[in-house]
Scaffold this active site. Structure first.
Site, mmCIF file in Angstrom:
data_model
loop_
_atom_site.group_PDB
_atom_site.id
_atom_site.type_symbol
_atom_site.label_atom_id
_atom_site.label_comp_id
_atom_site.label_asym_id
_atom_site.label_seq_id
_atom_site.Cartn_x
_atom_site.Cartn_y
_atom_site.Cartn_z
ATOM 1 N N ILE A 94 20.716 53.445 26.727
ATOM 2 C CA ILE A 94 21.387 54.483 27.517
ATOM 3 C C ILE A 94 21.930 55.567 26.596
ATOM 4 C CG2 ILE A 94 22.030 52.910 29.393
ATOM 5 C CD1 ILE A 94 24.965 53.158 28.317
ATOM 6 N N ASP A 95 21.994 55.274 25.282
ATOM 7 C CA ASP A 95 22.522 56.262 24.332
ATOM 8 C C ASP A 95 21.532 57.397 24.065
ATOM 9 O OD1 ASP A 95 24.507 54.389 24.238
ATOM 10 O OD2 ASP A 95 24.084 53.693 22.200
ATOM 11 N N GLU B 280 32.584 57.967 23.763
ATOM 12 C CA GLU B 280 33.345 56.902 23.091
ATOM 13 C C GLU B 280 33.436 57.085 21.570
ATOM 14 O OE1 GLU B 280 31.389 53.143 23.832
ATOM 15 O OE2 GLU B 280 29.556 53.771 22.838
ATOM 16 N N ARG C 249 25.495 50.800 32.435
ATOM 17 C CA ARG C 249 24.285 50.013 32.171
ATOM 18 C C ARG C 249 23.861 49.185 33.384
ATOM 19 N NH1 ARG C 249 25.872 47.795 26.233
ATOM 20 N NH2 ARG C 249 25.453 45.803 27.198
#
Ligand code: F6P
Length: 390
Positions: free
Chosen positions: A123-124, A227, A286
């Site tokens: 997902i990054d 984050e 996620r």
């Protein structure tokens, strides 16, 4: 003799993993390859823990991974190379399909002589080709779904904008993404006011100025903070990053909390800050089923992964999704001469983000618009949209 290939999934799970596994299995059946599942990523190969895919009924549209996952850094385990090689030969495996992010894929470089198809997923969105000067539309599996999710989450139609408006809140929403700001940047399709990404240390005074100005005008502000973002002095905004994963990466905690706390204190001289709130959706990014783009891409990559073996690869290759003339397509990248995945670790391009406005640029938007749909039609401000409707 029938070729026997193993498939494993490692690192953070993403919604389209079962679709990759199911699609690879279907293709393997149709071309006469014996595809076996390996449980819990590289860890399962150590333990020779196989999963008989013919006995599983895999729902391709369900998130997570039937094979389960782990984060194992083989470079840190004594004798891991020999042990894995022994396992490959005992299990009679001629090659591997490795579905993972930067870390899981980096393990594959310990076995250069083993044919491997490395499918990038995270997902990054931080694995792909990163040619300086060239904007290339790559994305990793899992990013489209997570990107859509974060933009919905902050939007007016489906997300936090309405409560921000109703209660005149300043909301700080945390994004995942590790050291890359791709996921936070994707929130722009849901129109938050400001986005803070790790690639650009936060100019806090400028942010304060902008927040005060926006709040005076709109009476609500939505900020998305990645984050891994940092203060201007280079320290992480995250409240705690002391816990590390097996690759030594920080497991960030409380970035939104810590930024909201500071804003709450510093904005007190301007207005009532009781409704400065932090939200961290965390693993929600996620979770759930893959969206259509992710699903279709996973089906494509699973099939292509098996076909690459039929075409006779002899070393690791990277398999990813890129933008072709007729839409997204599977792209195979030769890894000869590469010793690791570093060259393919990519961060938000400076042309995609404007640090003076804490916003995506038109170039960034044009990259994203092929992957994420715009959630609201309006540029900024629930207020304008809501009052227009009234
Ligand atoms: O790599 C994907 C990711 O979702 C990162 O964005 C996040 O920092 C990390 O995984 C957290 O994963 P875990 O808590 O499973 O180690």
């Amino acid at each position: 003799m029938k070729r026997r290939i193993g498939i494993l999934t490692g690192g953070g799970d993403v919604p389209p993993l079962n679709a990759v596994i199911g699609s690879a299995y279907r293709q393997a059946e149709s071309v006469g390859v014996d595809l076996v599942g390996i449980a819990r990523g590289w860890q399962g190969l150590f333990e020779m823990d196989l999963v008989d895919l013919s006995r599983l009924s895999i729902d391709l549209s369900i998130g997570g991974t039937v094979l389960k996952s782990s984060r194992v850094n083989l470079n840190k385990v004594d004798g891991s190379r020999e042990q894995i090689q022994r396992a490959l030969s005992r299990l009679g495996l001629d090659g591997l399909i490795v579905v993972g992010g930067e870390d899981t894929l980096s393990n594959a470089f310990l076995f250069r002589d083993v044919p491997q198809v490395l499918i990038s997923k995270t997902i990054d969105n931080d694995v792909g080709i990163n040619e300086p000067g060239e904007i290339v539309n790559y994305f990793t599996l899992g990013y489209p779904t997570a990107a859509q999710k974060i933009s919905s989450l902050v939007s007016l139609k489906e997300g936090l904008r309405t409560t921000a408006y109703s209660h005149e809140r300043i909301m700080v929403v945390e994004s995942m993404g590790m050291h890359a700001g791709w996921l936070a940047l994707a929130s722009s399709m849901g129109h938050p006011d400001f986005i803070i990404i790790p690639e650009f240390p936060l100019n806090y005074d400028l942010l304060m100025e902008k927040v005060v100005e926006r709040y005076r005008k709109e009476r609500s502000v939505l900020i998305v903070v990645s984050e891994g973002a940092r203060w201007e002095n280079g320290e992480y905004i995250s409240a705690d990053e002391s816990e590390k994963d097996n690759f030594g990466h920080p497991r960030f905690k409380g970035g939104a909390e810590s930024l909201a706390k500071r804003l709450k204190t510093d904005l007190k001289t301007h207005f009532d800050t009781r409704n400065v709130n932090a939200v961290n959706p965390s693993y929600i990014y996620r979770a759930g089923k893959p969206n259509q783009l992710d699903y279709n891409s996973a089906i494509l990559l699973g099939k292509e992964g098996v076909d690459l073996f039929s075409n006779g690869i002899s070393e690791p290759v990277l398999l990813t999704i890129s933008d072709g003339k007729d839409g997204f397509k599977a792209e195979t990248i030769d890894l000869r001469g590469q010793t690791g995945i570093d060259k393919f670790h990519r961060f938000v391009d400076s042309r995609y983000y404007d640090p003076a406005e804490f916003q995506i640029t038109p170039e960034g938007k044009s990259y994203l618009s092929k992957i994420v749909s715009e959630v609201d039609e309006v540029e900024y401000g629930a207020k304008r949209e809501i009052t227009r409707r009234v």
